[in-house]
Design an enzyme around this catalytic site. Structure first.
Site, PDB file in Angstrom:
ATOM      1  N   HIS A  63       0.835  -1.204   0.000  1.00 15.38           N
ATOM      2  CA  HIS A  63       0.000   0.000   0.000  1.00 15.38           C
ATOM      3  C   HIS A  63       0.866   1.249   0.000  1.00 15.38           C
ATOM      4  CE1 HIS A  63      -3.711   2.191   0.423  1.00 15.38           C
ATOM      5  NE2 HIS A  63      -3.218   2.885   1.443  1.00 15.38           N
ATOM      6  N   HIS A  65       0.828   5.569  -1.359  1.00  9.57           N
ATOM      7  CA  HIS A  65       0.372   6.786  -2.029  1.00  9.57           C
ATOM      8  C   HIS A  65       1.646   7.580  -2.296  1.00  9.57           C
ATOM      9  CE1 HIS A  65      -3.789   5.879  -1.031  1.00  9.57           C
ATOM     10  NE2 HIS A  65      -3.496   5.843   0.259  1.00  9.57           N
ATOM     11  N   ARG A 214     -16.694   5.641   2.395  1.00  7.39           N
ATOM     12  CA  ARG A 214     -17.008   7.069   2.417  1.00  7.39           C
ATOM     13  C   ARG A 214     -17.066   7.640   1.005  1.00  7.39           C
ATOM     14  NH1 ARG A 214     -12.825   9.482   3.891  1.00  7.39           N
ATOM     15  NH2 ARG A 214     -11.403   7.752   4.303  1.00  7.39           N
ATOM     16  N   HIS A 236      -9.657   0.920   1.392  1.00  5.06           N
ATOM     17  CA  HIS A 236      -9.426   1.412   2.751  1.00  5.06           C
ATOM     18  C   HIS A 236     -10.614   0.991   3.615  1.00  5.06           C
ATOM     19  CE1 HIS A 236      -7.028   4.826   0.704  1.00  5.06           C
ATOM     20  NE2 HIS A 236      -6.147   4.131   1.408  1.00  5.06           N
ATOM     21  N   HIS A 273      -5.480  -1.115   6.093  1.00  4.46           N
ATOM     22  CA  HIS A 273      -5.517  -0.596   7.468  1.00  4.46           C
ATOM     23  C   HIS A 273      -6.273  -1.556   8.387  1.00  4.46           C
ATOM     24  CE1 HIS A 273      -3.512   3.012   6.294  1.00  4.46           C
ATOM     25  NE2 HIS A 273      -4.487   3.377   5.484  1.00  4.46           N
ATOM     26  N   ASP A 324       2.333   3.168   2.967  1.00  2.00           N
ATOM     27  CA  ASP A 324       1.224   4.123   2.859  1.00  2.00           C
ATOM     28  C   ASP A 324       1.688   5.544   2.617  1.00  2.00           C
ATOM     29  OD1 ASP A 324      -1.235   5.326   2.943  1.00  2.00           O
ATOM     30  OD2 ASP A 324      -1.673   4.870   5.019  1.00  2.00           O
TER      31      ASP A 324
END
Length: 444
Positions: A63, A65, A214, A236, A273, A324
């Protein structure tokens, strides 16, 4: 991707190695066309190249970003929570262009290679230009990431994220706004139409992601999952208690239960997570044969909490690791933190065996590379040479090196048989300088 020597027969020798069956001595690795053709313990060097210290399989950073790397050392004066940190992250996202993203991601992936990472899962949601206006090539940002990995010498799973809503409250989903407009494609069909135009290769898997419950309403979860059939699907899940609270308030489900209800939990799913799971959530993930990627250094940096790693493992969930937001790029530290966090949570030592930590450290299958992560015949020839004579590792039992070594002890890295790192230096040169050049303009 790798140097030319990855295509011709070659051999490497290590005094120590962590093989699938455990620690072995005097191991000769023979490689042809980027694959191990022989792995022989108790052998002689026979003119082979020398791997210093101990040979490990290549690490899988499940993972990432990449653009978050620009926040290291820049957001530690921000008090509060994950949500206040997110505003800093959005500020960086606003300033990125395809060219700037290529520069930053290439240096970030090179830093990963220096740490022994041979494959990265890039959870990619920064798709479009300012205001959400697509670039002439609507996948310009994704193509920049693919090029960055290729030039840095690591394999990549580009996990293209569906991102349709700005958030979730107890009353429902909110629209995208501000920098979030760069993340969205309007609807599932818009996302799928762009996502399916991406092309993979032997060293690049095109996978998919649902950003979160979300950002992807329940009505779109099933269709987005179906559009990504047959490829890795990452989500996530329950990073923050607030996410659980609003999901229960609006849907009557936890995030994991909602994903299960909408058909998005399966063997190809990785819950990222998974910090605030209920016992029922853990059972759901285990029953679906799903995976979970924990990112301990990020979860501690953002004050997220300690995830139920041991419970997940015991439920049959395959646990992997990621860096991450890259507060630290050191997967040896992530593996060690996996164990240490469980010691803190339980008051007991020895929660995971060294072999189980190595499996989490090398979970390439979560990225669509199931033939990597083991020093065995037929596997991709990834080798990480870790020194046993540094101030950190000197005196260590080689079988327990995961508890003493850090990224600074990685000396040589081969990816598919090609040398990417030698004597602690990346083939692209000074990566610290490259990172500085990529990051400073984003903060001017």
């Amino acid at each position: 991707m790798a140097e030319a020597d990855g295509a011709k027969p070659q051999s490497w020798f290590a005094d120590h190695a962590l093989l699938p069956e455990g620690h072995a001595r005097d191991v000769l690795f023979q490689i042809s066309d980027g694959r191990f053709t022989a792995v022989t313990p108790n052998a002689s060097p026979a003119g082979a190249g020398r791997l210093p210290g101990i040979a490990l399989p290549g690490f899988a950073n499940v993972h990432s970003h990449a653009f978050h790397r620009a926040l290291r050392g820049r957001a530690q004066d921000s008090d509060g929570t994950f949500w206040s940190w997110r505003e800093r992250m959005y500020a960086v996202a606003e300033r990125l262009t395809p060219d700037r993203y290529l520069e930053l991601a290439r240096a970030t992936y090179a830093e990963m290679a220096l740490a022994g990472i041979t494959a990265v899962g890039e959870f990619h949601y920064l798709h479009h230009g300012p205001g959400g206006v697509p670039y002439a090539d609507p996948n310009a940002m994704g193509e920049a990431l693919l090029q960055a990995a290729r030039e840095a010498g690591v394999r990549i799973a580009l996990l293209d994220a569906c991102y349709l809503a700005g958030g979730l409250t107890g009353s429902g989903h909110t629209p995208l706004e501000g920098v979030q407009l760069r993340f969205g494609d309007g609807d599932v069909d818009g996302w799928a139409g762009r996502f399916t135009r991406l092309a993979g290769s032997d060293t690049a898997v095109i996978g998919a992601a649902l950003h979160s419950v979300r950002a992807v309403p329940a009505a779109s979860i099933r269709s987005a999952s179906a559009a990504a059939a047959g490829v890795p699907l990452h989500v996530h899940v329950s990073e923050q208690p607030a996410e659980n609270e609003v999901c229960r308030a609006f849907y009557g489900y936890t995030p994991a239960a909602l994903l299960q209800h909408e058909g998005a939990l399966s063997r190809r799913t990785t819950a990222v997570h998974a910090t605030h799971l209920s016992q029922d959530d853990v059972a759901l993930l285990g029953g679906a044969s799903a995976q979970a990627c924990l990112c301990p250094t990020t979860e501690r940096d953002l004050a997220d909490g300690i995830g139920p790693a041991l419970q997940l493992h015991e439920a049959g969930v395959r646990v992997s690791l990621g860096s991450d937001q890259h507060a630290v790029i050191d997967l040896l530290e992530e593996a060690r933190a996996l164990e240490m966090d469980q010691r803190l949570a339980s008051g007991r030592r020895g929660r995971f065996t060294p072999g189980e930590l190595l499996a989490a450290l090398t979970r390439h299958e979560a990225l669509g590379f199931p033939e990597a992560g083991r020093l065995a015949v037929g596997e991709r020839a990834d080798l990480v040479g870790v020194r046993l004579d540094s101030p950190r590792t000197a005196g260590s039992d080689p079988a327990q090196v995961l508890f003493s070594a850090t990224a600074a002890d990685v000396d040589i890295v081969l990816v598919d048989g090609g040398v990417v790192v030698r004597e602690g230096r990346h083939r692209l040169g000074d990566i610290g300088r490259a990172l500085q050049a990529a990051i400073e303009p984003l903060w001017r």
